[in-house]
Scaffold this active site. Structure first.
Site, mmCIF file in Angstrom:
data_model
loop_
_atom_site.group_PDB
_atom_site.id
_atom_site.type_symbol
_atom_site.label_atom_id
_atom_site.label_comp_id
_atom_site.label_asym_id
_atom_site.label_seq_id
_atom_site.Cartn_x
_atom_site.Cartn_y
_atom_site.Cartn_z
ATOM 1 N N GLY A 15 51.779 -26.406 -2.188
ATOM 2 C CA GLY A 15 51.119 -27.443 -3.001
ATOM 3 C C GLY A 15 50.042 -27.090 -4.172
ATOM 4 N N LEU A 19 45.590 -30.948 -6.688
ATOM 5 C CA LEU A 19 44.070 -31.035 -6.792
ATOM 6 C C LEU A 19 43.604 -29.881 -5.702
ATOM 7 C CD1 LEU A 19 41.421 -32.073 -7.588
ATOM 8 C CD2 LEU A 19 41.424 -33.922 -5.898
ATOM 9 N N VAL A 20 44.007 -30.129 -4.747
ATOM 10 C CA VAL A 20 43.449 -28.966 -3.636
ATOM 11 C C VAL A 20 44.002 -27.638 -3.558
ATOM 12 C CG1 VAL A 20 42.868 -28.553 -1.056
ATOM 13 C CG2 VAL A 20 42.879 -30.915 -2.096
ATOM 14 N N GLY A 21 45.395 -27.542 -3.641
ATOM 15 C CA GLY A 21 46.110 -26.346 -3.921
ATOM 16 C C GLY A 21 45.667 -25.430 -4.829
ATOM 17 N N SER A 111 42.320 -35.728 6.667
ATOM 18 C CA SER A 111 41.671 -36.818 5.642
ATOM 19 C C SER A 111 40.572 -37.490 6.392
ATOM 20 C CB SER A 111 42.655 -37.477 5.060
ATOM 21 O OG SER A 111 41.801 -38.702 4.544
ATOM 22 N N SER A 112 39.400 -38.025 5.920
ATOM 23 C CA SER A 112 38.529 -38.842 6.651
ATOM 24 C C SER A 112 39.188 -40.188 7.114
ATOM 25 C CB SER A 112 37.318 -39.182 5.994
ATOM 26 O OG SER A 112 37.735 -39.505 4.421
ATOM 27 N N CYS A 113 40.478 -40.421 6.494
ATOM 28 C CA CYS A 113 40.747 -41.788 6.951
ATOM 29 C C CYS A 113 41.389 -41.693 8.325
ATOM 30 C CB CYS A 113 41.741 -42.349 5.903
ATOM 31 S SG CYS A 113 43.136 -41.307 5.697
ATOM 32 N N TYR A 140 49.350 -43.483 5.990
ATOM 33 C CA TYR A 140 49.213 -41.909 5.782
ATOM 34 C C TYR A 140 48.395 -41.088 6.856
ATOM 35 C CZ TYR A 140 46.432 -38.370 3.083
ATOM 36 O OH TYR A 140 45.677 -37.207 2.564
ATOM 37 N N LYS A 144 48.863 -37.793 9.096
ATOM 38 C CA LYS A 144 47.827 -36.985 9.142
ATOM 39 C C LYS A 144 47.597 -36.666 10.515
ATOM 40 C CE LYS A 144 47.184 -35.456 4.859
ATOM 41 N NZ LYS A 144 47.527 -34.129 4.422
ATOM 42 N N PRO A 167 38.847 -33.218 5.224
ATOM 43 C CA PRO A 167 37.954 -33.254 3.914
ATOM 44 C C PRO A 167 37.704 -34.637 3.651
ATOM 45 C CG PRO A 167 40.153 -32.529 3.597
ATOM 46 C CD PRO A 167 40.157 -32.983 4.642
ATOM 47 N N LEU A 170 37.972 -36.536 -1.886
ATOM 48 C CA LEU A 170 37.778 -35.265 -3.027
ATOM 49 C C LEU A 170 37.841 -35.729 -4.566
ATOM 50 C CD1 LEU A 170 40.151 -33.244 -0.897
ATOM 51 C CD2 LEU A 170 37.911 -32.780 -1.120
ATOM 52 N N HIS A 183 42.516 -42.285 -7.154
ATOM 53 C CA HIS A 183 41.297 -42.512 -6.338
ATOM 54 C C HIS A 183 40.263 -43.065 -7.122
ATOM 55 C CE1 HIS A 183 43.358 -39.704 -3.604
ATOM 56 N NE2 HIS A 183 42.986 -40.652 -2.722
ATOM 57 N N ARG A 213 31.288 -44.456 0.145
ATOM 58 C CA ARG A 213 32.089 -43.177 0.205
ATOM 59 C C ARG A 213 31.332 -42.089 -0.077
ATOM 60 N NH1 ARG A 213 34.981 -46.791 1.745
ATOM 61 N NH2 ARG A 213 36.935 -47.205 1.341
HETATM 62 O O1 GFB Z 1 39.255 -43.949 -3.962
HETATM 63 P P1 GFB Z 1 39.829 -45.053 -3.325
HETATM 64 O O2 GFB Z 1 41.239 -45.535 -3.883
HETATM 65 O O3 GFB Z 1 40.405 -44.832 -1.802
HETATM 66 O O4 GFB Z 1 38.921 -46.374 -3.188
HETATM 67 P P2 GFB Z 1 39.805 -45.056 -0.320
HETATM 68 C C1 GFB Z 1 37.586 -46.156 -2.832
HETATM 69 C C2 GFB Z 1 36.829 -47.619 -3.102
HETATM 70 O O5 GFB Z 1 36.631 -47.873 -4.522
HETATM 71 C C3 GFB Z 1 37.759 -48.829 -2.678
HETATM 72 C C4 GFB Z 1 37.078 -48.975 -4.857
HETATM 73 O O6 GFB Z 1 36.750 -49.768 -1.998
HETATM 74 C C5 GFB Z 1 38.270 -49.252 -4.018
HETATM 75 O O7 GFB Z 1 38.405 -51.077 -3.864
HETATM 76 N N1 GFB Z 1 37.512 -48.999 -6.323
HETATM 77 C C6 GFB Z 1 36.846 -49.574 -7.158
HETATM 78 C C7 GFB Z 1 38.606 -48.489 -6.999
HETATM 79 N N2 GFB Z 1 37.370 -49.473 -8.323
HETATM 80 C C8 GFB Z 1 38.485 -48.786 -8.194
HETATM 81 C C9 GFB Z 1 39.655 -48.311 -9.178
HETATM 82 O O8 GFB Z 1 39.661 -48.332 -10.422
HETATM 83 N N3 GFB Z 1 40.556 -47.484 -8.461
HETATM 84 C C10 GFB Z 1 40.362 -47.106 -7.128
HETATM 85 N N4 GFB Z 1 41.364 -46.327 -6.614
HETATM 86 N N5 GFB Z 1 39.580 -47.500 -6.267
HETATM 87 C C11 GFB Z 1 41.818 -43.795 0.242
HETATM 88 C C12 GFB Z 1 42.917 -43.992 1.202
HETATM 89 O O9 GFB Z 1 40.845 -44.669 0.585
HETATM 90 O O10 GFB Z 1 41.078 -42.447 0.168
HETATM 91 C C13 GFB Z 1 43.426 -42.787 1.546
HETATM 92 O O11 GFB Z 1 43.699 -44.918 0.671
HETATM 93 C C14 GFB Z 1 42.882 -41.396 1.399
HETATM 94 O O12 GFB Z 1 44.263 -42.645 2.588
HETATM 95 C C15 GFB Z 1 41.750 -41.155 0.393
HETATM 96 O O13 GFB Z 1 41.948 -41.233 2.770
HETATM 97 C C16 GFB Z 1 40.881 -40.109 0.513
HETATM 98 O O14 GFB Z 1 38.575 -44.039 -0.047
HETATM 99 O O15 GFB Z 1 39.597 -46.440 0.041
#
Ligand code: GFB
Length: 312
Positions: A15, A19-21, A111-113, A140, A144, A167, A170, A183, A213
Site C-alpha cells: 500500500g 497515506l500511511v504507506g 484503527s481506533s474504531c 471495517y 481489523k 493508530p 490520521l 475523513h 477526535r
Molecule cells: O473523519 P470521519 O469521517 O471519521 O468523521 P470517524 C469524524 C467526525 O467528523 C464525524 C464529522 O462526527 C463526522 O460527522 N464531520 C463533519 C465530517 N464534517 C465532515 C465532513 O465534511 N466529512 C467527514 N468525513 N466527516 C472513521 C471510521 O470514523 O474514522 C473509520 O468510519 C475509521 O472506520 C476512521 O476508524 C479513522 O472518526 O467518525
C-alpha cells in the site's frame, strides 16, 4: 534485539501509494532503506495466488501491512461490503504469505474504531472486545479485529513475529480529499479552501460538531511504526496517538483559521456523528520511548500547503 531495519534489509511496504504507506516509504528513505513496492496493477493483494507468488519471489524480511480499504464515516456507513471484503482479503493474504515466506517481522495496522463505541476514555488497549462497536464502521472494525487476532494467533501457534499497532485518526500529505469518501480533516481543508475561493458565506459541517477526535500526523505515525518495529515484539496491541483530542467544531474553527476563511460554519445534522469520543490511551506507547512531535495547527498548515501545491 537485533535491528531488522537496516539498508540491507528487504522491506515490503504494502500500500505504498496510500497515506500511511507513502509516509513509511519516506521515513525509511531517511535511513537509506529502499522499500520493495508494487502498484495495484502489478500486484492485486486481494488475489491469494498472486500474493503467494510475490512473497515466494521477493522473500521480504520486514512487512508493513498498510494496504487497506479506508474511508470516512459516510463511505463506511454506505459501502460496508467493500470495507469488510477488501480488508479481510488483503490482510489474510499478506499475513499468511509473510509467515510462509519466512518474514522476520510484520507490522499490522488496525484503527481506533476497533474499540467499543462507548469504551471508557482514554481508550486502553485492554478495552478491545469488551463491548458493542460503533454501527457506522462495524464492518471495517470487524475486519481489523480479525487481522489483530490473526497476527496474535500466528505468533502463538507459529512463533511469528507480527505486531499490531492501533493508530488514531490520521491526516497529512497524500490524504484523500474527495468529499464523499474522505475523513473529516481533509474534507474541511477542501471545504474551507473552496468556500474562500468562491467567497461563499458558509461552510457545512456534518453532524452536530460535538464528537471528539484525536488527530495524528501521518509522518509521526510512520516514525512510530519504524521505532516500534525495532523495539517491540509482543502479542499485545499498542495504541499510537497523541493523547489529546478536540471537538469537530473546534477542529473546523482551527482549519478555518489556518486557511484564512472568514465565513460562518453551519451544521448538517442529517449526517451521522459516529462515535461520541475516540481518544487513545498512549501510556504504553510513551513507555516504549515514543512521543508524537507534530502539533495539530502546524500539521494542518503543512497539509494545506501540500494540498495547494497539488494545484487545487
Ligand atoms: O473523519 P470521519 O469521517 O471519521 O468523521 P470517524 C469524524 C467526525 O467528523 C464525524 C464529522 O462526527 C463526522 O460527522 N464531520 C463533519 C465530517 N464534517 C465532515 C465532513 O465534511 N466529512 C467527514 N468525513 N466527516 C472513521 C471510521 O470514523 O474514522 C473509520 O468510519 C475509521 O472506520 C476512521 O476508524 C479513522 O472518526 O467518525
Amino acid at each position: 534485539m537485533t535491528d531488522v531495519l537496516t539498508p540491507s534489509s528487504r522491506v515490503y511496504v504494502a500500500g505504498h501509494r496510500g497515506l500511511v504507506g507513502s509516509a513509511i516509504v519516506r521515513r525509511l528513505e531517511r535511513e537509506d532503506i529502499r522499500a520493495i513496492v508494487r502498484t495495484r496493477k502489478e500486484l492485486d493483494l486481494t488475489r491469494q495466488s498472486a500474493v503467494e507468488a510475490f512473497f515466494a519471489e521477493t522473500k521480504p524480511d520486514v512487512v508493513f501491512v498498510t494496504a487497506a480499504h479506508v474511508g470516512g464515516i459516510l463511505a463506511n456507513d454506505t459501502r460496508p461490503a467493500d470495507f469488510i471484503r477488501e480488508n479481510l482479503l488483503i490482510q489474510t493474504n499478506v499475513i499468511d504469505a509473510a509467515h510462509r515466506s519466512g518474514a522476520k517481522k510484520l507490522v499490522f495496522l488496525g484503527s481506533s474504531c476497533i474499540y467499543p463505541k462507548l469504551a471508557p476514555q482514554p481508550m486502553r488497549e485492554d478495552a478491545l472486545l469488551t463491548g458493542a462497536l460503533e454501527p457506522t464502521n462495524q464492518a471495517y472494525a470487524v475486519a481489523k479485529i480479525a487481522g489483530i487476532e490473526m497476527v496474535r494467533s500466528y505468533r502463538r501457534q507459529h512463533g511469528f513475529h507480527g505486531i499490531s499497532l492501533q493508530p488514531t485518526n490520521l491526516y497529512g500529505p497524500g490524504d484523500n480529499f474527495d468529499l464523499q469518501s474522505s475523513h473529516v480533516l481533509p474534507a474541511l481543508i477542501r471545504k474551507f479552501h473552496e468556500a474562500m475561493r468562491a467567497s461563499a458565506p458558509t461552510v457545512t459541517l456534518w453532524g452536530t460538531g460535538t464528537p471528539r477526535r484525536e488527530f495524528l500526523h501521518v509522518d509521526d505515525l510512520a516514525d512510530a511504526c519504524v521505532h516500534l518495529t525495532r523495539v517491540y515484539d509482543e502479542a499485545e496491541i499498542v495504541n499510537v496517538g497523541v493523547g489529546e483530542d478536540i471537538s469537530i467544531r473546534e477542529l473546523a474553527e482551527l482549519v478555518r483559521e489556518v486557511v484564512g476563511y472568514r465565513g460562518e460554519i453551519v451544521l448538517d445534522t442529517s449526517k451521522p456523528d459516529g462515535t461520541p469520543r475516540k481518544l487513545l490511551d498512549v501510556t504504553k506507547l510513551h513507555g516504549l520511548g515514543w512521543h508524537a512531535r507534530i502539533g495539530l495547527r502546524e500539521g494542518i498548515a503543512s497539509t494545506y500547503a501540500w494540498y495547494l501545491a497539488q494545484g487545487s
